[in-house]
Design a protein around this motif. Sequence first.
Motif, mmCIF file in Angstrom:
data_model
loop_
_atom_site.group_PDB
_atom_site.id
_atom_site.type_symbol
_atom_site.label_atom_id
_atom_site.label_comp_id
_atom_site.label_asym_id
_atom_site.label_seq_id
_atom_site.Cartn_x
_atom_site.Cartn_y
_atom_site.Cartn_z
ATOM 1 N N GLU A 280 -0.192 4.053 -2.413
ATOM 2 C CA GLU A 280 1.482 3.609 -2.252
ATOM 3 C C GLU A 280 2.055 4.659 -1.114
ATOM 4 O O GLU A 280 2.830 4.262 -0.317
ATOM 5 C CB GLU A 280 2.240 3.832 -3.677
ATOM 6 C CG GLU A 280 1.825 2.989 -4.522
ATOM 7 C CD GLU A 280 2.312 1.530 -4.187
ATOM 8 O OE1 GLU A 280 3.306 1.329 -3.901
ATOM 9 O OE2 GLU A 280 1.413 0.510 -4.458
ATOM 10 N N TYR A 554 -4.737 -3.719 -8.226
ATOM 11 C CA TYR A 554 -3.940 -4.514 -7.248
ATOM 12 C C TYR A 554 -4.292 -6.011 -7.371
ATOM 13 O O TYR A 554 -3.404 -6.850 -7.491
ATOM 14 C CB TYR A 554 -3.992 -4.038 -5.968
ATOM 15 C CG TYR A 554 -3.460 -2.748 -5.409
ATOM 16 C CD1 TYR A 554 -1.860 -2.795 -5.383
ATOM 17 C CD2 TYR A 554 -4.022 -1.594 -5.224
ATOM 18 C CE1 TYR A 554 -1.102 -1.614 -5.150
ATOM 19 C CE2 TYR A 554 -3.247 -0.496 -5.077
ATOM 20 C CZ TYR A 554 -1.780 -0.446 -5.086
ATOM 21 O OH TYR A 554 -1.143 0.732 -4.687
ATOM 22 N N LEU A 558 -0.825 -5.761 -9.626
ATOM 23 C CA LEU A 558 0.263 -5.163 -8.862
ATOM 24 C C LEU A 558 0.513 -5.948 -7.586
ATOM 25 O O LEU A 558 1.429 -6.028 -6.835
ATOM 26 C CB LEU A 558 -0.153 -3.668 -8.379
ATOM 27 C CG LEU A 558 0.007 -2.449 -9.538
ATOM 28 C CD1 LEU A 558 -0.343 -1.626 -8.976
ATOM 29 C CD2 LEU A 558 1.314 -2.597 -10.124
ATOM 30 N N HIS A 560 -0.156 -5.796 -4.172
ATOM 31 C CA HIS A 560 -0.645 -5.162 -3.100
ATOM 32 C C HIS A 560 0.277 -4.044 -2.906
ATOM 33 O O HIS A 560 1.382 -3.703 -3.543
ATOM 34 C CB HIS A 560 -0.301 -5.813 -1.591
ATOM 35 C CG HIS A 560 1.141 -6.449 -1.475
ATOM 36 N ND1 HIS A 560 1.861 -5.760 -0.978
ATOM 37 C CD2 HIS A 560 1.754 -7.671 -1.741
ATOM 38 C CE1 HIS A 560 3.379 -6.118 -0.907
ATOM 39 N NE2 HIS A 560 2.907 -7.530 -1.232
ATOM 40 N N PRO A 561 -0.052 -2.887 -2.198
ATOM 41 C CA PRO A 561 0.681 -1.599 -1.842
ATOM 42 C C PRO A 561 2.000 -1.840 -1.397
ATOM 43 O O PRO A 561 2.120 -2.658 -0.558
ATOM 44 C CB PRO A 561 -0.269 -0.817 -1.091
ATOM 45 C CG PRO A 561 -1.455 -1.323 -1.105
ATOM 46 C CD PRO A 561 -1.521 -2.699 -1.638
ATOM 47 N N SER A 563 4.394 -3.512 -3.098
ATOM 48 C CA SER A 563 5.001 -4.859 -3.692
ATOM 49 C C SER A 563 5.947 -4.590 -4.552
ATOM 50 O O SER A 563 6.514 -3.320 -4.993
ATOM 51 C CB SER A 563 3.945 -5.575 -4.529
ATOM 52 O OG SER A 563 3.490 -4.887 -5.470
ATOM 53 N N ALA A 566 4.851 -3.212 -7.670
ATOM 54 C CA ALA A 566 4.432 -1.778 -7.676
ATOM 55 C C ALA A 566 5.671 -0.867 -7.505
ATOM 56 O O ALA A 566 5.444 0.279 -8.161
ATOM 57 C CB ALA A 566 3.420 -1.687 -6.385
#
Length: 580
Positions: A280, A554, A558, A560-561, A563, A566
């Motif tokens: 992140e 992910y 989640l 993707h980083p 998102s 997230a």
Amino acid sequence: MENITIKINGIEVSAPKGSTILEAARIAGIKIPTLCFLKEINEIGACRICVVEVKGARSLVASCVYPINEGMEVWTNTPKVLDSRRKTLQLILSNHDRKCLSCVRSGDCELQQLCKDLGVADEGYFDGEKTPTEIDYSAVHMIRDNSKCILCRRCTAVCEKVQAVGVIGANHRGFATSIGSAFEMGLGETSCVSCGQCIAVCPTGALTEKDYTNEVLAAIADPTKHVVVQTAPAVRAALGEEFGYPIGTDVEGKMAAALRRLGFDKVFDTNFTADLTIMEEANEFLDRVKNGGVLPLITSCSPGWIKYCEHYFPDMTDNLSSCKSPQQMFGAVTKTYYAEKMGLDPKDIVCVSVMPCTAKKFEIGRPDQSAAGVPDVDIAITTRELARLIKRVGLDFVNLPEEGFDDPLGESTGAAVIFGATGGVMEAALRTAVETLTGEELASLDFTDVRGTEGIKEASYNVAGLEVKVAVASGLGNAKALLEKVKSGEADYHFIEIMGCPGGCVNGGGQPQVPADVRNFVDVKALRAKALYDNDAANKIRKSHENPAVKKLYEEYLGHPGSHKAHDILHTTYVKRTIN
């Protein structure tokens, strides 16, 4: 460096010019006892425990501050010296709460050890009136009991000189002198940042963390609760000291075994969410660089640093990464993703964290730390508290087998474990950010420029044609100096890592206490950090973005980083505070 020769107890000793008698004696293998002395922090010669005889001197001198000179003759063990030290201890005891059996520091107290070494028994020497005291419970992370305070001033020195906070000091004068905050405010009413460095240097039981071991045992005993535990990277590098292991021994396997035998339903590793933090945070950094976001980006893993920033640099809270700390991310993932996979109600999960840090006790109660509508983390205990738990239930720690962590939240990489050392978060982030930017695999994963225990480190890297300037600071006094350079325009960085404690989490306020006579001459934080770097080097996977369990998180949950989901679960907000 020029050396000079002196005699100590009739033996010639050669020591560097500028050394004190205490340092010269150490070179000669002679241990002079100390109490108030902390090298380069509290060199005031006030307690008089370290007194020695010097030929030609009219009285005994404090060896911790008395410089050597050519031809000096010193005696450290004469009847006069030993009698003076004993009388000093007797005077200290006359104003001391001597309920040693019920004190958390019993068996690990520098005052108690000195009395044992010098043959001073609890026989009521010089008994009379005692300074009236009140126990301060106001802070969320610690208790201050001045009835056990010996006025050594080690706590005030580290708070002011090392941490640049200075919320405690000597109040009143003479017999009425006590350590406290301005206007006798409770510590919880001040701008204390909960770092616990005062606890780490206290020689007695005057300063202790609030103990939640009974709450942990009660949760484990409750059949309606699913109790999980997470352990921070730095804990494995220090826990062994509580059981006789040398400083810097990695006891990860025995720690996992002990936690399982304590009765936790699952034994997980905060390293998992250290890797998640990198995913992140690296994404956030690249987004700010590409899209003109607020720079420099400053890490958000250290809650002591976060609170310090909110109090003392509120205009820079926008620079802070919005990522929750690994502790809080872990709790958030446990009560969302893990709860769904296991078919558990988040309200029935108790998430316990084992941390090297007393500020984590404050962090679990911060706002915006409840991804599932309940607190992400329920109980935060220190490395010391975990040791007490292990001893209380009778586990033979040294002879426990080596065991691993449970899946799915126990899998991690080498990048995660170095989070516990200053520079570790930066190095872990660079491993991921550089490969993401270049699309190429790094030839070497070791960013040695940001390693080491120096208070401030700087480096610059050319990444895909972009010059990335980074800085690392540990200890809040160093953080203050670095940020003032940034604010003045003297320094320009893209990314800054700040750890609240000198040396990083390995030297956190919740780690095993090290007596001053060791702390003054041994680089404890470097030894503990080495254990983490050795762990990293031995790990098969050393990059956070290659953690298969994080990839699965992910993919399954989640997205993707960075998102939207997230952000809802893994990110937080900050408060602009005043200075009290």
